[in-house]
Design a protein around this motif. Structure first.
Motif, PDB file in Angstrom:
ATOM      1  N   ALA A   6       0.707  -1.295   0.000  1.00 17.60           N
ATOM      2  CA  ALA A   6       0.000   0.000   0.000  1.00 17.60           C
ATOM      3  C   ALA A   6       0.729   1.334   0.000  1.00 17.60           C
ATOM      4  O   ALA A   6       1.861   1.378   0.290  1.00 17.60           O
ATOM      5  CB  ALA A   6      -0.938  -0.005   1.154  1.00 17.60           C
ATOM      6  N   THR A   7       0.090   2.504  -0.257  1.00 16.44           N
ATOM      7  CA  THR A   7       0.697   3.849  -0.344  1.00 16.44           C
ATOM      8  C   THR A   7       0.301   4.861   0.699  1.00 16.44           C
ATOM      9  O   THR A   7      -0.828   4.944   1.065  1.00 16.44           O
ATOM     10  CB  THR A   7       0.294   4.580  -1.622  1.00 16.44           C
ATOM     11  OG1 THR A   7      -0.959   4.201  -1.916  1.00 16.44           O
ATOM     12  CG2 THR A   7       1.202   4.513  -2.715  1.00 16.44           C
ATOM     13  N   SER A   8       1.201   5.726   0.961  1.00 14.79           N
ATOM     14  CA  SER A   8       0.946   6.862   1.842  1.00 14.79           C
ATOM     15  C   SER A   8       2.260   7.564   2.006  1.00 14.79           C
ATOM     16  O   SER A   8       3.265   6.940   1.928  1.00 14.79           O
ATOM     17  CB  SER A   8       0.429   6.405   3.175  1.00 14.79           C
ATOM     18  OG  SER A   8       0.537   7.384   4.133  1.00 14.79           O
ATOM     19  N   ASP A 306      -1.477   0.945  -2.345  1.00  9.25           N
ATOM     20  CA  ASP A 306      -2.327   1.977  -1.761  1.00  9.25           C
ATOM     21  C   ASP A 306      -3.321   1.363  -0.779  1.00  9.25           C
ATOM     22  O   ASP A 306      -3.892   0.309  -1.047  1.00  9.25           O
ATOM     23  CB  ASP A 306      -3.089   2.725  -2.852  1.00  9.25           C
ATOM     24  CG  ASP A 306      -2.155   3.391  -3.849  1.00  9.25           C
ATOM     25  OD1 ASP A 306      -1.685   2.681  -4.757  1.00  9.25           O
ATOM     26  OD2 ASP A 306      -1.877   4.582  -3.704  1.00  9.25           O
ATOM     27  N   CYS A 331      -4.296  -0.603  -6.622  1.00  8.13           N
ATOM     28  CA  CYS A 331      -3.573   0.207  -7.598  1.00  8.13           C
ATOM     29  C   CYS A 331      -2.955  -0.697  -8.657  1.00  8.13           C
ATOM     30  O   CYS A 331      -2.743  -1.895  -8.421  1.00  8.13           O
ATOM     31  CB  CYS A 331      -2.505   1.074  -6.927  1.00  8.13           C
ATOM     32  SG  CYS A 331      -1.165   0.163  -6.112  1.00  8.13           S
ATOM     33  N   SER A 363       3.930   4.380  -2.660  1.00 11.34           N
ATOM     34  CA  SER A 363       3.218   3.429  -3.505  1.00 11.34           C
ATOM     35  C   SER A 363       4.196   2.593  -4.319  1.00 11.34           C
ATOM     36  O   SER A 363       5.127   3.119  -4.934  1.00 11.34           O
ATOM     37  CB  SER A 363       2.264   4.159  -4.452  1.00 11.34           C
ATOM     38  OG  SER A 363       1.637   3.233  -5.329  1.00 11.34           O
TER      39      SER A 363
END
Length: 489
Positions: A6-8, A306, A331, A363
């Motif tokens: 995931a992204t951040s 993400d 994503c 990401s």
């Protein structure tokens, strides 16, 4: 069994969106003040960094490993801009393949699948650091240490740091266990009982953990999560079990039963009462326990998928036609060999968030990971202590000749601990080494060390030797503000 994460993005020490009133301490902020740049500068500079890369080696990771390897030099380039040059680094690589053993199991459970094609058996890589034939001598990790005379002792061929890491990163391959135990892999790599990795951890060094994966953490407490095959009441033997029993969502997924239902879900978080997965907080406590006197020495990063959107869909696994409940991809991107995907990494995101100002989330769904690796490098640079002002500072008094910059600077002890204390430092009077109100601060032109910054200014503390060695100088300096039509510096 595929893999995905995931992204951040955590704001680094470069013109962040934190807001602070310049004449107050770090604990008092005024959002109306506008943009500020946050600096964290340890009084005692520590140039030792132990870097652990946890690389997902399950099916679907080949393209992402190549992407990481191709852009690793950008990460090293950022670290090399730290004052004094490249830090004294140890770089170790381990994988998410821990076979069929859960953390609380006395021994490994029954193996599943075909080994080398996503199957799980025994202890897998068991958290051991891997070299995959890279030319590294003496230990299972890369070592590059500066000496007093300016030379460096390296256990790999000179000038080949990025190439050596690339060989290890791509050597991990994409055939490992499809039930990826990322966080447990980190713990197994760093536990004192792992003699294979002996010497990697240095007592006083910063510890940076970087997770590269395209599926969420599935660190099992019990191997019963993967036993019983498709006839198990847990559902089909697919990695969706990790989601169903390791994550809950306040919206449309508050129980394991509703997590199994098709549709979008929201406000998702780790399931701390899972009967099959280890609590994420256990891994947070473990890492912080490695630096009990200063948990701010722990830095964590994730190059993953993400977190949102989060949804469950019906999808046929590879080589099958029957559709089963599956976590929808969050994503996608076009890789060298076609479309690549990643899934929401809720457990990993929660893990990273437990290290405020010491974490970043990037990401993995990018054709070029250079910007993400630079971001992680910037975080490390910030933590080690870079006094150069990265942003364009605002002139807060246009009526007075010359630029009038405004900063709030504090001396903080026991940073991020329950007994943290803060003392506001005044601006130096006069603004040089003869200041009568030391310890104090002022901004100094330093074209040699801050050549790539807009103002070439550095934050200097006079009387720094009167501060305790564990002190962190925390500064918030007001930066330029523009309207929506003008690019922000």
């Amino acid at each position: 069994m595929r893999a995905a994460i995931a992204t951040s993005v955590l704001t680094l020490a470069a013109a962040g969106l934190l807001a602070g009133c310049p004449d107050r301490g770090i604990s008092k902020v005024d959002p109306a003040q506008g943009r500020v740049e946050y600096k964290d500068i340890p009084v005692k500079v520590n140039r030792d960094v132990d870097l652990l890369f946890l690389i997902d080696d399950s099916p679907s990771m080949a393209d992402k490993q190549k992407n990481l390897a191709a852009n690793f030099q950008k990460f090293i380039d950022v670290l090399s801009t730290i004052q004094g040059g490249l830090p004294n680094i140890h770089i170790g690589v381990t994988t998410s393949d821990l076979g069929s053993k859960g953390a609380d199991d006395p021994m490994a459970g029954l193996g599943i699948g075909t080994i080398g094609q996503g199957g799980c058996s025994g202890l897998g890589k068991d958290g051991n650091m891997q070299l995959y034939g890279a030319p590294v001598n003496g230990g299972q990790y890369i070592s590059d240490i500066a000496q007093a005379d300016g030379t460096r002792i390296q256990n790999y061929p000179p000038g080949t740091l990025a190439a050596t890491f690339a060989k290890i990163a791509t050597g991990a391959g994409a055939g490992g266990c499809g039930f990826e135990q990322h966080l447990e892999g980190v713990r197994q790599a760093l536990t004192s009982t792992n003699t294979v990795n002996a010497g990697f951890l240095r007592p006083d060094a910063y510890l940076a953990v970087v997770i590269i994966a395209d599926e969420d953490d599935c660190s099992m407490s019990h191997s019963t999560l993967i036993s019983g095959g498709d006839t198990s009441p847990l559902g089909a033997l697919q990695s969706f079990r990790c989601t169903r029993y390791g994550v809950l969502c306040d919206d449309n997924g508050a129980t394991t039963a509703t997590m199994n239902q098709v549709g979008p879900k929201g406000k998702c978080h780790p399931n701390d009462d899972s009967a099959f997965l280890t609590k994420v907080s256990d891994y947070v406590d473990f890492l912080k326990g490695l630096k009990p006197d200063d948990p701010s020495k722990i830095i964590v990063a994730g190059i993953v998928g993400d977190v949102e959107p989060f949804s469950v869909e019906m999808r046929a696994p590879p080589m099958m036609t029957k559709k089963l409940p599956a976590l929808a991809h969050s994503c996608t991107y076009n890789g060298a060999d076609g479309v690549e995907v990643a899934d929401p990494a809720v457990r990993i995101k929660f893990f990273l968030d437990q290290f405020p100002n010491r974490s970043t989330f990037v990401s993995i769904c990018q054709q070029d990971l250079s910007a993400g690796l630079q971001q992680i490098g910037d975080l490390l640079k910030s933590v080690i202590g870079d006094p150069c002002i990265e942003g364009a500072l605002a002139d807060v008094d246009l009526k007075t000749p010359g630029p009038q910059y405004d900063c709030a600077v504090s001396a903080v002890n026991n940073l991020n601990m329950d007994n943290q204390t803060e003392t506001i430092l005044p601006k130096c009077t006069p603004e040089d080494a003869t200041a009568t109100n030391q310890p104090c601060w002022h901004l100094v032109l330093d074209a040699a060390n801050c050549a790539k910054t807009p103002t070439q200014l550095t934050l200097k503390v006079e009387g720094q030797d009167t501060l305790a060695s564990d002190t962190h100088v925390i500064a918030n300096c007001v930066t330029q503000v523009t309207d929506d039509s003008t690019p922000t510096p």
